[in-house]
Every structure is written in C-alpha cells, then in structure tokens.
Design a protein around this motif. Structure first.
Motif: not given
Lengths: 453, 266
Positions: B165-183
């Motif tokens: 939740r905290a990562y999401h709230a911060r929009g953390d640059l290390l774990f972007p959703a688009r990276f996960a989707q591409r991978l």
C-alpha cells in the motif's frame, strides 16, 4: 622506517581474566595482531590469518560527516565518491580495476566520524591492490574536474533519494532537537541538495587535502598474507604519501543534554506507524557505552515479547559514535494503531529495568548472545579489517577488538540498573511519532512539536 | 562600496528568510598539491600458490531422503547453514500472495535469507560458533514438521500488505506497474509481485503452511552445514530431528524448465 608496537600483551591485560569461551576464541583469532606507524604518520594494522585464501585491505580516515564545514553537508560523502573516479594514470573506474584483480567486495562508506574504503581480494592480488590504493590517494586532487564533481553529485543525490524516509527527513528533525547548533553532529545526518549544489573543484579539493592526510589514516590488512613483506609493501606504496595541507583539527564537543521531554508528531507516506525514542548517551568506549548495548539487547527482547500481538518490529540499541551516542528505540506498528500503546509498553519496561535487578543468569544469556553475535562477524576478513581501522578516542586512538569485547564481561546487574537510571530518564528524551499517511509529502510533514515537561 | 554592503545585507536577509545557514568559507581555498615520493612501478598479481582447494565435506543421505553435507571448520568464529528444497511454483496453482507472505514469514521467524523461485526454496542462516548445530537442527525440524504459528503468518501478511500500500501511495519508481505488466504480461499472477496497483488478497495462515509443506519434501531437500562442528554430531542431531519421517531415497534433481520470457525491447 616503521615503529612496531607489541600491543597484544597489553590488550590481554586490559581484557582481564577471560570470562567466556567465545571471548577466548576471539582473543585467539587476533593473537598475531600487530600495529605499526610509518614515517608519514600512517598507522598500519596487520591481522594475518594464514588458513584462508582471501585478504581485505581497509583504509580508514578519521574524518567523517562531523568534519564538514558549516553549510557544506554532503561534502564528505561526495569526497568519498570522487576517490572511485577514473584517473589520468588509471583511466578505469576503481571498482572495475578491483574486479579485474578478483575482488569480491569493493566499497566506500562515509560515516559520522570516519570514512572507510575497503576491498576483499584473492591474496595474490594484495600487491597491486595496495599500489592502486596509493595511486588514488596520491592523485585524486590533481585529477579533479567539473565533470567528476557533476557526475558524482548526481549519484550522491540519487543515493539520498533511495534511502528510506527515516534517513531522509527524520534525522534532520530529531538531531536538530538533540544536538545544538555548532555541535559537530548537528548537521552530520543530513545532506542538503542546495549544499551539494555549491560544491565545486576548489571546495572538494580543499576538503580532500585537509581530510585525507596520512596522520589521520589507518590501513588494516586482514587475511592470508605474510606480515613482513606486506609491511614493506605498504611502506613502498602508501608510505610515500605526503600531506599538502594542515589536517582538519579533531573535533571536540561536550555531551549533549535535553532539558525535558520533547514530542514530535510527523506525518509520513510510509507503510507503518512508528514510535522512535532517542536519548543522548556517552560516546563509544565510555564505561557505560557497553552497558547500554546490553540494555538495548534486554529491552528489545522484552518489548518483542510484550508487543507480540501488535508490534511489527522492535529495534533497541545504543548507536555509538566517537563524540556522543544515541540510545534508540524504534517500534513499528500497523498503520492507524498509533504510538501511544508502544510508548506505554516502553515506559513499563524502563520502570522494570530501573527498579528490578536483572537475574545473573538472564544477564549472562544476554551478554553471551551479544558477544557471540559480534564474534560471528569477526569470522570474515572484511568485518575484521573494517573493525581494525577504527580510532575511537576512548580507546586511546588505537582500537583493539579484544579490549572492546572484554568490556561486556565487567557489567553486573547493579551496573545495568544504574546505567538505565542515569542515561534513559523518562523525563528527558526525544519522542518521535511517525504517522503513516499516504497523503503526506515525500519529505514528511512536522505536525506538532511539544515540550512536555 | 555602499551598494556592495547593501547587496550583501539583502543577500543574507534572503538566506535567513529561506532558512539557510550561512555557508562557511573553506580555508584555505587553494592549497599546493602534495609532492609525494614516486610510486614504484605497478605490480602484477602474484602467481597463485594455492593448491586446488580440497574441501573435506562429510556427505550423507539420511533415511528420510534428506541430503546432508557438513564442512567442518575447526576454530571458526561463525557457522553457516543453507537449505535448498527443490520444487517449483510452476503449475502449482498457488496465488502469488502466498509466495510473498511465505518468504516474509520465514525471514522473520528464522532470521534467514530466503529465496523462493522456479528452482524451489532456499534458506540461508548465519550462526554463531556455538549455535551452528542448533540452527541446523532448527532447519531440519522445519523439514520434518513444516508448521508456522498463525500469529507469525498474520504479522508477515500485515507487513506485506502495508508495504505494498505504501509503495502504491508513494508511486514508487522502483516498482512501476507497467514494468510488471511488460515483464509478466497482463493477467499473470506473478505480476502482483511488482505491481502495487493491484489488489492484494490476504491469504489464510493455513494455506501458507500448506504451501510450505508442499515445498518441504525431505527427499528433495539438501542441508549444508559449515562451521566449527563435528560432522558425526551434526548427522546424529539432524537424523534424530527427522527420524519420524518415512524412509525413502534422495530424489534425482528435476530438470529446470525456464519460463517463457515475455519482456521485449520496444
């Protein structure tokens, strides 16, 4: 020529009678330790361990973030980074040069009191590693240019960005409250982008020339090597270094004190709520410093047991430094739980430690676990060399891990109780409540600062 | 002259208004370069005179099929224990939540380094010299009785959920959703490991324990103990800890099937 000092026997005396088998094993492992001082003032510590195949070279400079001139936060860290830059004579990044020599560990660390460079390599690479170290210390200043400053400044800022929120914001709030303006530690925990932006070649050069001088430097070599030829090698390489400016004067400052209890409430976009309580405590090597290590061990275990149902993690320890230390308790709880219950639990345990004597058996168990965990680290050459480059003033400027560990054997339950009463009063401390709030700005938001008593 | 003073005064007022402390002048600003004695020519690494290391490893397969290897290091100040449970999450059908919570639980309960991937589960523990055998037995007991306290799992679940939740709230640059989707591709369960925008369904503690039990197959477990220990004593203690398990031979390693890569260069 170098002056050899047989400090082993003296350390044995300082350690007193061996009280635990773990301590005896550690003493035995450091039996061949020797100290030498070169003509240029460089201190050399040799820790041969013939059974291995690796060797660690650590170079510790007795200058850290506390030595940054006012308004130059981040300068010590940036100076450390500049040491890794490619050179005219060695046009490859230092890490790559070490990896070519088989290094498994290469790093530099800037701390409050000191800066350390170290690498662990196969022992046959020891000679070229010492040469490379001497080369970078000899020529870093003349190779500096704007491009190097610009590049490394960006990296330092990025590292700052990646550090946890506690490291980015909370220290400036907490340490402003702990250390008065003018204390060497007042600005030692922050790196301000505007200060880093001001660093140019003359500034970096001035700091490097006055900070990285042989007489404030210790070289420790730990692992598989022959002491005699190695000392000659150090003399031929790092022994040629000469200072080009008077060294920065060693800082001194009285122990900080708090007038009462101060409470800070800070909103932060973090995962969990956290209670952090800080007390100013005596420096590394002070008689009470080791006792506070043990208090941290006891407190952490008792709080873990007390808060098992709600606490996510408990961290209690004496954060020792050369001029002054902080005793630190951090308790993480799930978001929206708040910090009132953890503070109540902490106070209950402090009252218990102030009023009840710890049983001898319980003290022995905590002491055994603490000493064993330190001894465990000393199994590897990297931790040994990193330990041996320390120069805490309380140890007379020459650090002996055996004397350090022996301090724990001299603590009894009465002493432990006295230390809690003296250094951890509930009426004089800094209480920081970190409230997890997803809407808080990245740098956090100070909601309230109250002087309670 | 007066203008210059006024300008300096205004500049210092501006600095104070911004909350900035005046910056110290570095002194002296220009210093002579050091005149070091010349360095000798750069030496080359010495030829290694190390004999090829012959490790005196005591290796035995216990009756339960567990493979035990002990490397004694007399006089060492520390010990290390590694456990590898060969297995695979592929085709297992477990949601990725289970993997995240299991890793967090084991890290906290054992104080271990934990890796869980397509090859199986890896646990690494650093021990003090005197605790090496005890910690080895602790891991062997986990193989024999793969149980987890429900409050430990609940604690780990809370940590994983809140951290996401905290990562999401911060929009953390290390774990972007688009990276996960591409991978991993859209819809892949594994994308949840990186994609903090997706809902995290808290798994029940029993399911996590069952997941661990499926991984802890003694015939697919290798336990390695290094430190100041007597191999015979370690073997005896580990055999005792696993004595309740039915006898069987150690299983041959499974061939590793790599997952189909989905990532591509744009």
């Amino acid at each position: 020529m170098w002056l050899s000092i047989g400090a082993s026997a003296r350390a044995q005396d300082a350690a007193g009678p061996r009280a635990s088998p773990v301590l005896a094993r550690v003493e035995e492992s450091f039996a061949a330790l020797s100290w030498h001082r070169l003509d240029n003032g460089l201190e050399v510590v040799l820790d041969p361990r013939p059974s291995g195949t690796m060797v660690t070279v650590a170079i510790g400079i007795d200058v850290g973030r506390r030595d940054q001139p006012r308004g130059w936060t981040g300068l010590a860290h940036l100076a450390e980074h500049l040491m890794f830059r490619p050179r005219r004579r060695a046009p490859v990044h230092f890490v790559a040069r070490m990896e070519r020599l088989g290094a498994v560990v290469v790093n530099g660390i800037t701390m409050v009191d000191r800066t350390v460079f170290y690498e662990t390599v196969p022992s046959e690479s020891l000679a070229p590693v010492l040469w490379q170290e001497a080369e970078r210390f000899a020529h870093v200043v003349e190779d500096l240019d704007d491009y190097a400053i610009l590049t490394e400044r960006e990296i330092v800022l990025r590292e700052r960005e990646l550090r946890s929120i506690w490291h980015r914001i909370a220290p400036s709030l907490a340490f402003e409250a702990l250390y008065r303006d003018g204390h060497p530690y007042a600005d030692a925990h922050v790196e301000r982008p505007r200060d880093l932006a001001a660093v140019d070649v003359p500034a970096a050069r001035s700091f490097l020339q006055r900070a990285y001088v042989p007489e404030r430097t210790t070289v420790a070599i730990s692992g598989s090597f022959e002491p005699g030829p190695t000392l000659a090698l150090v003399e031929a390489t790092l022994g040629v270094l000469r200072p080009s400016a008077p060294p920065l004067p060693p800082p001194s400052a009285p122990l900080p004190t708090l007038a009462g209890e101060r409470r800070l409430l800070v909103d932060m976009p973090r995962a969990h709520d956290q209670l952090t309580v800080l007390w100013p405590t005596p420096p590394y090597g002070h008689d009470d410093d080791a006792a506070l290590d043990l208090v941290g061990h006891v407190l952490e275990q008792r709080l873990e047991a007390r808060l098992r149902a709600m606490g996510l993690s408990v961290d209690a320890r004496q954060e020792s430094a050369h001029l002054a230390s902080e005793f630190y308790v951090a308790i993480q709880v799930p978001r929206r739980v708040g910090t009132a219950v953890p503070l109540e639990a902490l106070d209950a345990e402090l009252v218990r430690l102030e009023t009840e004597l710890l049983a001898e058996t319980e003290l022995a168990a905590h002491r055994g676990a603490l000493v064993a965990s330190i001894a465990r680290a000393y199994d590897g050459t990297t931790a040994r060399a990193l330990g041996l480059v320390r120069r805490p003033p309380a140890f007379g400027g020459r650090y002996d891990p055996r004397a350090d560990l022996a301090r724990y054997d001299r603590i009894d339950p009465v002493r432990l109780r006295e230390v809690v009463r003296r250094w951890l009063p509930r009426t004089r401390r800094l209480v920081v409540s970190l409230n997890a709030d997803p809407r808080a700005p990245g740098e956090g938001r100070l909601v309230r600062s109250v002087q309670v008593r | 002259m007066m203008w210059r003073s006024l300008y300096a005064f205004a500049a210092s007022l501006l600095l104070l208004a911004c909350g900035a402390a005046p910056r110290a002048v570095l002194s002296p600003p220009v210093l002579p370069l050091a005149s070091h004695a010349p360095l000798p020519p750069e030496p080359q690494p010495a030829t290694s005179d190390h004999q090829a290391s012959t490790l005196e490893v005591a290796r035995v397969t216990l009756p339960c099929g567990l493979d035990l290897a002990v490397l004694p290091r007399p006089g060492a100040l520390a010990g290390a224990i590694a456990l590898r449970a060969e297995g695979s999450w592929q085709g297992d059908g477990s949601p990725i939540e289970d993997e995240l919570v299991l890793v967090e639980t084991l890290e906290r309960v054992l104080g271990a380094q934990v890796e869980l991937d397509e090859r199986g589960l890896f646990l690494g523990v650093l021990a003090t010299a005197d605790d090496t055998r005890t910690r080895a037995v602790q891991l062997a007991e986990l193989v024999a009785h793969p149980r987890l306290a429900s409050h430990d799992v609940a604690r780990a679940t809370s940590i994983v959920a809140e951290t996401r939740r905290a990562y999401h709230a911060r929009g953390d640059l290390l774990f972007p959703a688009r990276f996960a989707q591409r991978l991993y591709g859209p819809g892949s369960a594994r994308a949840l490991a990186l994609d903090t925008t997706r809902a995290f369904h808290e798994p029940p503690a029993l399911r996590i324990e069952q997941r661990l039990a499926r991984l802890m197959r003694p015939e697919r477990v290798t336990l390695v103990v290094v430190g100041p220990v007597d191999p015979a004593e370690v073997e005896r203690a580990v055999a005792e800890a696993t004595s309740a398990l039915p006898p069987q031979p150690h299983a041959a390693p499974r061939p590793l099937a790599s997952p189909e890569p989905r990532a591509h260069r744009p």
